[in-house]
Design a protein around this motif. Structure first.
Motif, mmCIF file in Angstrom:
data_model
loop_
_atom_site.group_PDB
_atom_site.id
_atom_site.type_symbol
_atom_site.label_atom_id
_atom_site.label_comp_id
_atom_site.label_asym_id
_atom_site.label_seq_id
_atom_site.Cartn_x
_atom_site.Cartn_y
_atom_site.Cartn_z
ATOM 1 N N LEU A 69 0.835 -1.202 0.000
ATOM 2 C CA LEU A 69 0.000 0.000 0.000
ATOM 3 C C LEU A 69 0.868 1.249 0.000
ATOM 4 O O LEU A 69 0.623 2.186 -0.779
ATOM 5 C CB LEU A 69 -0.919 -0.006 1.225
ATOM 6 N N GLY A 70 1.902 1.282 0.855
ATOM 7 C CA GLY A 70 2.792 2.436 0.895
ATOM 8 C C GLY A 70 3.521 2.647 -0.421
ATOM 9 O O GLY A 70 3.630 3.774 -0.914
ATOM 10 N N TYR A 71 4.014 1.562 -1.001
ATOM 11 C CA TYR A 71 4.760 1.667 -2.267
ATOM 12 C C TYR A 71 3.870 2.137 -3.413
ATOM 13 O O TYR A 71 4.289 2.927 -4.264
ATOM 14 C CB TYR A 71 5.367 0.318 -2.631
ATOM 15 N N VAL A 72 2.635 1.649 -3.445
ATOM 16 C CA VAL A 72 1.705 2.064 -4.495
ATOM 17 C C VAL A 72 1.409 3.555 -4.393
ATOM 18 O O VAL A 72 1.400 4.280 -5.405
ATOM 19 C CB VAL A 72 0.398 1.244 -4.421
ATOM 20 N N LEU A 73 1.203 4.044 -3.176
ATOM 21 C CA LEU A 73 0.911 5.466 -2.995
ATOM 22 C C LEU A 73 2.102 6.339 -3.388
ATOM 23 O O LEU A 73 1.926 7.443 -3.902
ATOM 24 C CB LEU A 73 0.517 5.747 -1.550
#
Length: 249
Positions: free
Chosen positions: A43-47
């Motif tokens: 989730l963090g990497y996608v954002l």
């Protein structure tokens, strides 16, 4: 405000995020917890726009900006900051020069004057002092020879200098002792206020003792299965994830 609706994403052809709905209002700190492999780091990497993470559906915006339509450097210029779980070493790249280049790139993008070397060093030394970091860390290569705690402090130093509007901390507390943990939390707390939001990915309730998030969200198998206040983290510390996962099945 960070607003995520129906976000799905895959890595290497494997579906990881399977419909994330999450709202982080302006000025709030939210924590993401969950077992290993639940999709927290994804989730963090996608954002943040990390390559090789493919968005397959849904939306994500911050202050009305469509994050998913922007390149990583555009997201950074808009005020999105990602603190890595395992900060990389950059041999041959001076830490002070790296930080000044990053700060001035953000300032240019936001229509502000760049800092000269003297102005930057004054600012950087003030922040290293506040974070209990020796001045010579600015003279060293980025993260080269740094201990695990020093690398995490260097991430917090970057955050303090860049002053992001949205900070994503990917298990920044991993491997930290009690003193270093408090320094990381203090770095986040120093930025609290209108215009700053944070998404804190963590396994440990002890970091949240210092941060006291507005909301805690439990992620499992790519979905948020429960949300609550700070007491939810304390509940997880006592009972673990098994019962929540069983209820959500």
């Amino acid at each position: 405000m960070l607003e995520i609706r129906g976000l799905t994403a895959s890595v290497g052809g494997n579906d990881i995020l399977k419909g994330i709905d999450l709202t982080v209002p302006d000025g709030e700190i939210h924590a993401i917890m969950g077992p290993n492999g639940s999709g927290k780091s994804t989730l963090g990497y996608v954002l943040a726009g990390r390559e090789d993470y493919e968005v397959t559906g849904g939306s994500a915006s911050f202050n009305g900006i469509d994050l998913l339509a922007m390149e990583p450097e555009e997201r950074a210029a808009a005020g999105v900051f990602l603190a890595f779980q395992a900060p990389v070493e950059l041999p041959g790249v001076n830490n002070a020069n790296f930080l000044r280049t990053a700060v001035n790139a953000i300032r240019r993008a936001q229509g502000e004057e760049e800092l000269d070397a003297v102005q930057f060093l004054k600012l950087a030394r003030a922040e290293t002092k506040r974070l209990h970091m020796p001045d010579d860390m600015l003279k060293r290569n980025v993260n080269v020879g740094f201990s695990g705690g020093e690398k995490k402090r260097n991430e917090v130093l970057q955050m303090a200098l860049l002053k992001p509007r949205l900070a994503i901390l990917d298990e920044t507390d991993s491997g930290l002792d009690i003193d270093a943990l408090k320094i990381v939390a203090d770095g986040v707390n120093a930025l609290r206020g209108p215009g700053f939001s944070a998404l804190v990915i963590t396994h440990h309730q002890r970091l949240l003792d210092h941060l006291v998030p507005h909301r805690v969200h439990v992620l499992s198998k790519g979905r948020i299965i429960r949300s609550g206040g700070p007491d939810l983290a304390k509940e997880l510390e006592k009972s673990g994830y098994a019962s929540l996962i069983a209820e959500a099945a």
